[in-house]
Design an enzyme around this catalytic site. Structure first.
Site, short mmCIF file in Angstrom:
data_model
loop_
_atom_site.label_atom_id
_atom_site.label_comp_id
_atom_site.label_asym_id
_atom_site.label_seq_id
_atom_site.Cartn_x
_atom_site.Cartn_y
_atom_site.Cartn_z
N GLY A 48 31.81 38.27 31.37
CA GLY A 48 32.21 37.27 30.39
C GLY A 48 31.81 35.86 30.79
O GLY A 48 31.70 34.97 29.94
N SER A 49 31.57 35.64 32.08
CA SER A 49 31.07 34.33 32.54
C SER A 49 29.55 34.32 32.50
O SER A 49 28.93 33.32 32.14
CB SER A 49 31.54 34.06 33.97
OG SER A 49 32.95 34.02 34.02
N SER A 107 32.15 31.14 36.92
CA SER A 107 33.07 32.26 37.09
C SER A 107 34.43 31.84 36.56
O SER A 107 35.05 30.91 37.09
CB SER A 107 33.21 32.66 38.56
OG SER A 107 34.27 33.59 38.70
N SER A 162 37.39 33.25 36.69
CA SER A 162 38.49 33.35 37.67
C SER A 162 38.18 32.58 38.95
O SER A 162 39.07 32.16 39.67
CB SER A 162 38.73 34.81 38.05
OG SER A 162 37.55 35.34 38.64
N THR A 196 34.87 35.96 41.60
CA THR A 196 33.83 37.00 41.51
C THR A 196 32.85 36.86 42.67
O THR A 196 32.20 35.82 42.84
CB THR A 196 33.13 36.90 40.13
OG1 THR A 196 34.13 37.13 39.15
CG2 THR A 196 32.03 37.93 39.98
N ARG A 236 36.53 36.77 29.09
CA ARG A 236 35.68 36.78 27.88
C ARG A 236 36.29 35.97 26.74
O ARG A 236 35.58 35.48 25.87
CB ARG A 236 35.40 38.21 27.43
CG ARG A 236 36.63 39.02 27.13
CD ARG A 236 36.32 40.50 27.05
NE ARG A 236 37.50 41.32 26.86
CZ ARG A 236 38.36 41.65 27.84
NH1 ARG A 236 38.19 41.19 29.06
NH2 ARG A 236 39.40 42.41 27.58
N GLU A 284 34.52 46.03 26.45
CA GLU A 284 35.77 45.60 27.09
C GLU A 284 36.96 45.61 26.14
O GLU A 284 38.05 46.04 26.50
CB GLU A 284 35.58 44.21 27.71
CG GLU A 284 34.59 44.24 28.86
CD GLU A 284 34.38 42.89 29.50
OE1 GLU A 284 35.34 42.30 30.01
OE2 GLU A 284 33.23 42.40 29.48
N HIS A 323 8.90 49.53 20.16
CA HIS A 323 8.01 50.38 20.94
C HIS A 323 8.76 51.50 21.67
O HIS A 323 8.16 52.21 22.46
CB HIS A 323 7.22 49.52 21.95
CG HIS A 323 6.47 48.42 21.25
ND1 HIS A 323 5.20 48.59 20.74
CD2 HIS A 323 6.85 47.17 20.89
CE1 HIS A 323 4.82 47.48 20.14
NE2 HIS A 323 5.81 46.60 20.21
N LYS A 380 36.62 45.78 41.25
CA LYS A 380 36.71 44.51 41.99
C LYS A 380 37.56 44.67 43.24
O LYS A 380 37.25 44.13 44.29
CB LYS A 380 37.29 43.41 41.09
CG LYS A 380 36.28 42.88 40.09
CD LYS A 380 36.81 41.65 39.38
CE LYS A 380 35.74 41.10 38.46
NZ LYS A 380 36.20 40.00 37.63
C1 F6R Z 1 37.04 40.38 31.93
C2 F6R Z 1 35.65 40.06 31.73
C3 F6R Z 1 34.70 40.38 32.86
C4 F6R Z 1 34.60 39.18 33.81
C5 F6R Z 1 33.70 39.52 34.98
C6 F6R Z 1 33.48 38.36 35.94
O1 F6R Z 1 37.75 39.80 30.90
O2 F6R Z 1 35.31 39.57 30.71
O3 F6R Z 1 33.46 40.71 32.31
O4 F6R Z 1 34.11 38.06 33.13
O5 F6R Z 1 34.27 40.58 35.70
O6 F6R Z 1 34.68 37.73 36.25
P1 F6R Z 1 34.79 36.15 36.14
O7 F6R Z 1 34.43 35.82 34.72
O8 F6R Z 1 36.19 35.82 36.46
O9 F6R Z 1 33.80 35.61 37.13
#
Ligand code: F6R
Length: 327
Positions: free
Chosen positions: A48-49, A87, A89, A92, A139, A211, A227, A316
């Site tokens: 999502g980032s 990111s 959170s 990541t 997201r 998701e 193709h 994770k």
């Molecule tokens: C969960 C989501 C995931 C996170 C990904 C990276 O809602 O959308 O795709 O975005 O796991 O985590 P962040 O965005 O925190 O770096």
């Protein structure tokens, strides 16, 4: 429930301001200078980032924007590039490793996050960080991250149509398409055709289907899909075809009409989505919002919670202790 989609216009504006307020051009981190004309911008982030990088690359296609979704950034990147580490959170691992690897190699890095380890590692080294407002999950924070990145980039590149891209969100919110399209794809795997240049919309839709609606989806980018992917229409599969049409240039527009004709000649399970907006940025923001709402409606039809992403959390947790690749 709209999971915060109704606040996107306000958050977009606020986050653009936050990104713009942090003017990295005045900064220096040890010997790393931020006051320069970057030969390329590397946007690193996952899920999502990470999609923020795809949208920026499509929207600012006349610049050299590289999207990186892995640990350490590519070997060829040097101090003439700017790295933006996104990111939600800030936890990541791939993104943290990429940001630290870049700084170690003397490459300017800007972090965009709600906080976490990414913020503390970067701030601890004196590197700039834009802290964006929180959302229900990464997201759902797309406007927060995307517009903050655009705000930062506005100090380096010319950014198109911010106002239009925010105004157009109201049209997506009012649309009745999400309910209808969710019923159309229910019980099937959506196969999403999209023109090159607007592919981030299809990838964002795929990610949201994965998701929010716990549904697999296939992205077919035209012209390459002409193709290979297109041949799948010859057999009857549990697939519904979605054709995303927008404005990039006459050739891609013509190709998308041709794809539609060919798919329709094999299947009647076809829906066409027209993106609104004049710039690629507006079209991608409009499409991301509209199709994100489809994934929410589909989750409702399946009676599942769109927010839960248990397998991501499990993965994770399992990789938490590993170290960054040594290169
Ligand atoms: C969960 C989501 C995931 C996170 C990904 C990276 O809602 O959308 O795709 O975005 O796991 O985590 P962040 O965005 O925190 O770096």
């Amino acid at each position: 429930m709209l999971y915060g989609y109704e606040d996107w216009p306000k958050l977009s504006l606020e986050s653009f301001k936050l990104g713009k307020e942090l003017n990295p051009r005045s900064l220096r981190v040890g010997s790393i200078k931020y006051d320069f004309e970057p030969t390329s911008v590397v946007i690193t982030g996952m899920g999502g980032s990470g999609i923020v990088g795809d949208i920026v690359r499509d929207s600012l296609w006349s610049y050299n924007i590289i999207v990186h979704k892995d640990f350490n950034i590519p070997k060829w990147v040097d101090s003439r590039s700017l790295v933006i580490a996104v990111s939600y959170s800030g936890e990541t691992l791939e993104t943290i490793c990429g940001a630290l690897d870049a700084l170690k190699r003397g490459i300017p890095v800007v972090g965009v996050t709600t906080g976490g380890r990414l913020a503390s590692e970067l701030e601890g080294r004196g590197a700039p960080v834009v802290k964006v407002p929180k959302a229900i999950a990464p997201r759902f924070g797309l406007p927060n991250l995307l517009y903050a990145v655009l705000g930062v980039l506005s100090h380096y590149l010319s950014i198109p149509e911010i106002d239009e891209s925010i105004k157009i969100q109201e049209d997506a919110l009012k649309s009745e398409l999400p309910g209808r399209l969710a019923s159309f794809v229910r019980g099937h795997v959506p196969m999403i055709f999209v023109p090159l240049g607007l592919q981030a919309v299809a990838y964002r839709f795929k990610n949201d289907l994965n998701e929010n609606a716990k549904t697999p989806a296939v992205v077919a980018v035209v012209p390459e899909a002409d193709h290979n992917d297109i041949v799948a229409v010859m057999l009857k599969h549990p697939v519904k075809y979605i054709i995303i049409r927008g404005r990039t240039d006459d050739v891609h527009d013509y190709l998308m009409r041709t794809v539609e004709e060919v798919v329709r000649s094999y299947s009647s399970d076809v829906e066409v989505i027209e993106l609104k907006g004049s710039s690629r940025l507006s079209q991608e923001v409009y499409g991301s919002m509209l199709l994100g709402l489809v994934s929410i409606k589909l989750a409702e039809l399946y009676g599942i919670d769109p927010v839960r992403t248990d397998p991501i959390n499990t993965l994770k947790e399992k990789i938490k202790g590993i170290s960054c690749p040594s290169n």
